[in-house]
Design a protein around this motif. Structure first.
Motif, short mmCIF file in Angstrom:
data_model
loop_
_atom_site.label_atom_id
_atom_site.label_comp_id
_atom_site.label_asym_id
_atom_site.label_seq_id
_atom_site.Cartn_x
_atom_site.Cartn_y
_atom_site.Cartn_z
N ILE A 1 1.13 4.27 -2.90
CA ILE A 1 0.88 5.67 -2.56
C ILE A 1 2.08 6.53 -2.93
O ILE A 1 1.94 7.63 -3.49
CB ILE A 1 0.56 5.80 -1.05
CG1 ILE A 1 -0.75 5.08 -0.72
CG2 ILE A 1 0.46 7.26 -0.65
CD1 ILE A 1 -1.05 5.02 0.75
N ARG B 1 -5.55 3.89 2.99
CA ARG B 1 -4.85 4.57 1.89
C ARG B 1 -5.15 6.06 1.90
O ARG B 1 -4.25 6.91 1.74
CB ARG B 1 -5.26 3.96 0.55
CG ARG B 1 -4.58 4.59 -0.65
CD ARG B 1 -5.17 4.08 -1.96
NE ARG B 1 -4.45 4.67 -3.09
CZ ARG B 1 -3.43 4.09 -3.69
NH1 ARG B 1 -3.00 2.90 -3.31
NH2 ARG B 1 -2.84 4.70 -4.71
N LEU C 1 0.83 -1.20 0.00
CA LEU C 1 0.00 0.00 0.00
C LEU C 1 0.87 1.25 0.00
O LEU C 1 0.60 2.22 -0.74
CB LEU C 1 -0.92 -0.02 1.22
CG LEU C 1 -1.93 1.14 1.32
CD1 LEU C 1 -2.95 1.06 0.20
CD2 LEU C 1 -2.62 1.11 2.68
#
Length: 465
Positions: free
Chosen positions: A322, A355, A318
């Motif tokens: 990002i 997120r 994740l």
């Protein structure tokens, strides 16, 4: 009841009082029935052993009194004692010689005499039936025939005390009345405090608490009072947050609405600038839409107690996604993003929600990092079972007195009104992290910059190269 209320100084609830009073009397009646049943069973048992004799406390007392008189006096003294105690307080004791004759020439039941002699032969130390040798060498047998007892007290055969009198019944009623009143007061006082507190809280007094009124009680009612205080505190906090959020939203929406009105008037007055003003209005509408969306997201995060539809995802993957998106957006600005994260870190929760939280923190760091500087993102183990994501920028940091309010809605530190956005990103990030069972904090970096740390519980943690 009114006199009792005036005496105690507080209103006695009739329903609760009478329930306790009647319950107490039912308990007394049940206990009395059980005791009477047991005593009657004892009576029947003793009656089977000596159906013609009284062997209770009264019989022991009467025979002992006459035996003492015979030992220290003569037969004539015992005869005078029996005569003086005749009438209502008669001593129903037969004093029988070896020939079966009573000293007062009263009739002697043959069966009772036989049972008395049999009991003496079996237990010479018995008190209800005794044998005394007089000074002239005569042996006398002392016993109480059951037929000589008053007909109103048949159970005196084994009862050691008299039947309950009207005075005793009145005393029991008074004691139970006082006990019921005291017990009602003990239960009703905290319940009344809770009742009044609930009404005050419902009327809008959100500062209402009952902990101080209940005192040092350590029972379920005190637990209920503490639960009420906890509920009241949570509701007060929620209502105040909703009120403050509504006030802040209405305040923040005034500025873009005012700018849209100005752009609309300029477009009407200056047709040549209509295209420019429409672009301005579209820009303000886009910002309003974004602000309202973030506000709704924040409101949902505050109202959700648990995350629905949890999943298990890799935090490292994740973070990589990002950071890749952030590097693409900041490629022309000269700002760098350094990521230090390896291994597999499994998190249970909502990946899109987490997120959004991490993105808000990273975007905030990029916003306050000068061109040519770098944003550092590091993943590390805080303690067993927890992992920390640290995001450090290269900006000037924030004043120490603003660190506590940095995660509040519509708080824009460092640049104040000149900062872009509406101060909702960090607030959304905090509530998203807390919804995953984590914590978020901020601190200034020595030499300049701000570091925001997000601590999260992990499912498993495996370090790799």
């Amino acid at each position: 009841m009114k006199r009792l209320q005036a005496l105690l100084g507080w209103p006695v609830p009739s329903r609760l009082f009478w329930k306790i009073f009647l319950s107490l009397w039912l308990a007394i009646a049940a206990i009395t029935f059980c005791v009477d049943f047991v005593v009657d069973a004892m009576f029947q048992s003793e009656l089977r052993q000596s159906p013609e004799l009284s062997i209770g406390f009264r019989a022991e007392l009467a025979t002992t009194l006459l035996a003492t008189t015979l030992r220290h006096a003569d037969t004539e003294g015992a005869r005078q004692l029996l005569m003086e105690w005749s009438g209502k307080r008669e001593l129903p004791v037969l004093v029988v010689d070896a020939l079966g004759r009573d000293i007062l020439e009263r009739p002697v039941p043959a069966t009772a005499l036989a049972q008395a002699r049999a009991m003496l032969a079996k237990n010479p130390a018995a008190k209800s039936v005794q044998q005394v040798a007089t000074a002239n060498g005569e042996d006398l047998t002392l016993f109480v025939p059951l037929m000589m007892l008053p007909a109103v007290a048949p159970h005196q055969h084994v009862y050691r005390y008299a039947e309950s009198s009207s005075v005793e019944v009145m005393a029991m009623a008074l004691v139970s009345l006082l006990f019921a009143a005291g017990f009602t007061w003990y239960l009703y006082r905290p319940i009344r405090h809770l009742h009044l507190a609930n009404r005050r809280f419902a009327a809008g007094d959100l500062d209402t608490r009952v902990g101080g009124l209940i005192g040092r009680r350590r029972d379920e009612i005190a637990d209920l009072g503490r639960d009420f205080d906890d509920m009241a505190s949570r509701l007060q906090s929620t209502i105040e947050e909703k009120t403050r959020l509504l006030h802040d939203v209405s305040h923040e929406l005034r500025s873009p609405l005012a700018r849209m009105q100005i752009a609309l008037e300029l477009a009407r007055q200056t047709p040549a600038k209509t295209g420019e003003m429409l672009d301005r209005i579209a820009y303000e509408i886009e910002r309003l839409d974004k602000t309202l969306g973030e506000t709704l997201t924040l409101s949902r995060l505050k109202s959700v107690a648990a995350l629905p539809d949890e999943e298990c995802f890799d935090l490292v993957e994740l973070l990589v996604d990002i950071v890749d998106d952030a590097r693409f957006e900041t490629g022309k600005s000269g700002r760098k993003i350094d990521l230090q994260a390896t291994g597999d870190v499994l998190i249970a929760g909502r990946s899109e929600l987490l997120r959004s939280a991490v993105e808000n923190v990273i975007r905030n760091a990029i916003l306050h990092t000068p061109e040519g500087s770098a944003v550092s993102i590091a993943l590390g183990v805080a303690e067993p079972g927890q992992v920390t994501v640290s995001v450090a920028d290269g900006g000037p940091g924030v004043p120490d007195d603003e660190l506590e309010t940095l995660f509040e809605p519509f708080v824009r530190g460092r640049r104040g009104d000149k900062a872009r956005g509406y101060g909702l990103g960090l607030s959304i990030a905090r509530h998203a992290i807390e919804a995953h069972g984590g914590q978020v904090s901020a601190k200034n970096i020595e030499g300049g910059g701000l570091c925001i740390s997000m601590r999260l519980p992990i499912t498993t943690l495996e370090n790799g190269d």
